[in-house]
Design an enzyme around this catalytic site. Structure first.
Site, PDB file in Angstrom:
ATOM      1  N   ASP A   1     -11.912  23.973  66.082  1.00  0.00           N
ATOM      2  CA  ASP A   1     -12.335  24.492  64.786  1.00  0.00           C
ATOM      3  C   ASP A   1     -11.761  25.890  64.694  1.00  0.00           C
ATOM      4  OD1 ASP A   1     -14.611  26.842  64.714  1.00  0.00           O
ATOM      5  OD2 ASP A   1     -14.589  25.765  66.623  1.00  0.00           O
TER       6      ASP A   1
ATOM      7  N   CYS B   1       2.111  21.143  47.229  1.00  0.00           N
ATOM      8  CA  CYS B   1       3.568  21.010  47.369  1.00  0.00           C
ATOM      9  C   CYS B   1       4.152  19.991  46.399  1.00  0.00           C
ATOM     10  CB  CYS B   1       3.922  20.644  48.804  1.00  0.00           C
ATOM     11  SG  CYS B   1       3.704  22.052  49.922  1.00  0.00           S
TER      12      CYS B   1
ATOM     13  N   GLY C   1     -16.168  31.512  75.616  1.00  0.00           N
ATOM     14  CA  GLY C   1     -15.788  32.757  76.289  1.00  0.00           C
ATOM     15  C   GLY C   1     -14.288  32.941  76.442  1.00  0.00           C
TER      16      GLY C   1
ATOM     17  N   ASP D   1     -25.803  29.450  74.138  1.00  0.00           N
ATOM     18  CA  ASP D   1     -25.228  30.095  75.319  1.00  0.00           C
ATOM     19  C   ASP D   1     -25.022  31.569  75.020  1.00  0.00           C
ATOM     20  OD1 ASP D   1     -23.168  29.951  73.478  1.00  0.00           O
ATOM     21  OD2 ASP D   1     -21.623  29.668  74.976  1.00  0.00           O
TER      22      ASP D   1
ATOM     23  N   CYS E   1       1.148  17.392  50.198  1.00  0.00           N
ATOM     24  CA  CYS E   1      -0.140  17.821  49.649  1.00  0.00           C
ATOM     25  C   CYS E   1      -0.034  18.027  48.137  1.00  0.00           C
ATOM     26  CB  CYS E   1      -0.630  19.091  50.342  1.00  0.00           C
ATOM     27  SG  CYS E   1       0.132  20.622  49.771  1.00  0.00           S
TER      28      CYS E   1
ATOM     29  N   ASP F   1     -22.690  25.094  65.307  1.00  0.00           N
ATOM     30  CA  ASP F   1     -22.811  25.936  66.494  1.00  0.00           C
ATOM     31  C   ASP F   1     -24.283  26.296  66.693  1.00  0.00           C
ATOM     32  OD1 ASP F   1     -23.253  27.725  64.474  1.00  0.00           O
ATOM     33  OD2 ASP F   1     -21.472  28.923  64.847  1.00  0.00           O
ATOM     34  N   SER F   2     -24.572  27.003  67.776  1.00  0.00           N
ATOM     35  CA  SER F   2     -25.976  27.259  68.132  1.00  0.00           C
ATOM     36  C   SER F   2     -26.564  28.427  67.347  1.00  0.00           C
ATOM     37  CB  SER F   2     -26.066  27.584  69.617  1.00  0.00           C
ATOM     38  OG  SER F   2     -25.420  28.833  69.862  1.00  0.00           O
ATOM     39  N   GLY F   3     -25.702  29.239  66.763  1.00  0.00           N
ATOM     40  CA  GLY F   3     -26.174  30.444  66.088  1.00  0.00           C
ATOM     41  C   GLY F   3     -26.055  31.686  66.954  1.00  0.00           C
ATOM     42  N   GLY F   4     -25.903  31.475  68.270  1.00  0.00           N
ATOM     43  CA  GLY F   4     -25.872  32.613  69.189  1.00  0.00           C
ATOM     44  C   GLY F   4     -24.724  33.573  68.926  1.00  0.00           C
ATOM     45  N   PHE F   5     -23.535  33.021  68.709  1.00  0.00           N
ATOM     46  CA  PHE F   5     -22.361  33.867  68.540  1.00  0.00           C
ATOM     47  C   PHE F   5     -22.532  34.844  67.380  1.00  0.00           C
ATOM     48  CE2 PHE F   5     -18.050  34.813  67.056  1.00  0.00           C
ATOM     49  CZ  PHE F   5     -17.476  35.242  68.231  1.00  0.00           C
TER      50      PHE F   5
ATOM     51  N   CYS G   1       6.171  18.341  52.880  1.00  0.00           N
ATOM     52  CA  CYS G   1       4.710  18.236  52.781  1.00  0.00           C
ATOM     53  C   CYS G   1       4.316  17.436  51.542  1.00  0.00           C
ATOM     54  CB  CYS G   1       4.100  19.638  52.729  1.00  0.00           C
ATOM     55  SG  CYS G   1       2.307  19.649  52.537  1.00  0.00           S
TER      56      CYS G   1
ATOM     57  N   HIS H   1      -3.155  23.360  50.841  1.00  0.00           N
ATOM     58  CA  HIS H   1      -1.926  23.221  51.627  1.00  0.00           C
ATOM     59  C   HIS H   1      -2.195  23.428  53.124  1.00  0.00           C
ATOM     60  CE1 HIS H   1       2.185  23.327  52.994  1.00  0.00           C
ATOM     61  NE2 HIS H   1       1.856  24.419  53.667  1.00  0.00           N
TER      62      HIS H   1
END
Lengths: 377, 377
Positions: free
Chosen positions: A270, A313, A220, A144, A310, A90-94, A308, A339
């Site tokens: 994500d 499991c 947003g 942004d 994994c 990400d840009s770091g802004g958040f 499952c 899991h």
């Protein structure tokens, strides 16, 4: 250079493939979050065994620690964290908005104080591009302003949202210019803003298309608005995103959110939900969620989910996971995370298969039916 | 049924092989400690990959939680924790002494209050045998009193040590009787006590030999006495233990302690040092120890130890481990633990090889030379 190809569509849902820096990513895809350069509790080898080949890392956190001096010594994040597959940052802004108490947003960029040592710092589109160049992210996000829904319990006016969105557009332009100026050969995504206003979303999208990007994210959303409004905007703008580019819904979500978003044309996701919930003992299964700390699991010899495959499991009982969770053992966090991430990968795989086989609608119906006993969180 | 065979000796050091319940354990061996039924931060699969096939679990902790009702539902500990190799359990006595504030030791057993809920509880040789039968430990330890070196800063008199040792002998006899009475088909080890008094150590050993056990442990060392005294007792009693049975030094130790003990005829070890130190960032290498939190490792692109083939050293830098440790990331604990346990396994392997090749003395000299820069802890 990012290459994207749609394989099949089913309504607005799309199954496709991203080719980027010698890796292929089948979409819709979920990207595990590795905030501090490690997907919490999980090793790179385990991610590869689960067949993940793209993760998200947070620029802001890595900028603060270990710092760009360390990462540049390794020639980027891949070598530092020993992950030779794809990385989106990400840009770091958040994080600047959410983690630094005092910050000042200007046209030029954001002034803020380091949450580590109080240093006065500055983040601009140009600086974000430079940071992400040093990280050597395969997918770079524009800087942004993530327009909030409310400020001090007051819903933002259309005018306020418009001003914010327009600044994000100018930052998008500057991000792109800097991206090319510093000769970044990776790919750059933009972020559509505009709050809950369809006309502003349209305007944002149109301008971003004019500037031109490798992928389009929706920002947003899930910023405090009622779920209905979120869905409305997603239903409106998702299908309008450029058909030949990947669509990315940032920070989403639950399995149900993801399916809803895929139905509206989203290709990339994500979220910290599978990993954080795992550490808190909330586990996803095809038959509803499990809160492993509940006393009912104390003697339960069953695996989390018989369907499952994994490592967790295949090898451990709910009883043992219940015990490890109660004792706060690291192995509990690990097995739970394995899991949940396995569950998310399989969820995305089933979504892709159902689109490819033109049974996506039926899949959604069956999926929701099976999970109807879900404990809401 | 435990079968033990000596392959080679070098002075008092022995290389041998234990055959027990279809597994072969080459000695001298180190057993990782899995207090709560999980070797902290590590999965059973990782232990197997490192070639460990015996671990130690603590009866007391498992008795308290999850409780014998849970474990008996699984038919024992192996299935509960998904470890199908060998398990040695202690008697529970040591934790009763150290963890429960108020306890009363009588000839019959130990009365104490549960550290979990304050319940009044009782542990006797018979109860310890029953607990370890439910756990289905491959190697069961007798209940003994771990004679302290000092009480309230006063060194125990010979008479006090003798009384304690003699009660442990009677408890050894009762442990053995109960072990057979409840038809336990696994193996039972006794514990030689006698404090810092050679004559009492002799008396303890002679009586235990008369009773007859599958293995002989040395207890009551590293209980606060000066290191010199500890070494003196070990040098005295180690070589006197029955040649045809495995010799086990409980709770030791550092790499240097282990080598010293092997030189005095010890075959089996357990200790929390490699795992606990790993989580605290203290890492063992062939060239001294590393405190990974030190600032000098911030930019260090080297692995912990170039001569090490563990997953951590093959894939990650000191710089990344330094960063993970500082951030308190679970992955840091994991990678550090993998390294230390790998180091300990390789240490034991090299000890065995050097005995087999009749170069043990040279190995000890070289080993200590290489590790002379060790940071003492």
């Amino acid at each position: 250079m990012l290459n994207f190809k749609i394989l099949t569509t089913s309504g607005n849902a799309r199954s496709g493939i991203i080719k980027l820096n010698n890796f292929f990513v089948k979409t819709p895809i979920f990207m595990p979050v590795g905030t501090y350069g490690s997907v919490k509790a999980i090793s790179p080898l385990e991610l590869i065994e689960m067949k993940y080949n793209i993760i998200l890392n947070n620029s802001f956190h890595l900028w603060m620690r270990p710092g760009l001096d360390v990462i540049s010594k390794f020639g980027g994040l891949h070598k530092f964290i020993n992950w030779n597959r794809l990385i989106l940052t990400d840009s770091g802004g958040f994080q600047v908005f959410s983690l630094s108490k005092r910050n000042k947003i200007t046209e030029k960029g954001i002034y803020f104080f380091s949450p580590i040592n109080g240093d006065k710092l500055f983040l601009s589109p140009e600086i974000s591009m430079k940071i992400q160049k040093i990280l050597n992210s395969d997918i770079v996000m524009q800087l942004d302003e993530c327009t909030p829904y409310k400020i001090y319990n007051r819903i933002l006016s259309e005018n306020e949202v418009e001003n914010s969105m327009k600044m994000s557009l100018r930052w998008a332009q500057r991000s792109k210019e800097e991206f090319y100026k510093i000769n970044n050969k990776n790919s750059l995504f933009c972020i559509v803003q505009g709050g809950m206003f369809k006309n502003l979303r349209d305007e944002s999208l149109e301008k971003l298309k004019e500037i031109g990007f490798d992928g389009f994210a929706i920002g947003g959303l899930s910023v405090g608005e009622p779920k209905k409004k979120m869905i409305k905007i997603l239903q409106y703008i998702g299908p309008k995103l450029p058909i030949d580019k990947p669509h990315y819904l940032m920070g989403a979500g639950t399995p149900e959110d993801i399916i809803m978003a895929v139905s509206n044309g989203i290709d990339m996701f994500d979220c910290i939900i599978p990993t954080r919930n795992a550490r808190n003992g909330l586990l996803f299964t095809n038959f509803g969620n499990i809160k492993i700390k509940n006393a009912r699991y104390k003697f339960d010899k069953n695996p989390l989910d018989y369907s499952c495959n994994c490592y967790t499991c295949k090898n451990f009982s709910r009883s043992y996971l219940h015990y490890l969770h109660r004792k706060g053992e690291i192995l509990g966090s690990r097995l739970n995370t394995i899991h949940n991430l396995y569950y998310y990968f399989q969820l995305m795989r089933k979504i892709r298969l159902s689109i490819n086989n033109n049974i996506f609608e039926k899949f959604v119906k069956d999926f929701c039916e099976n999970r109807k006993y879900e404990n809401k969180f």
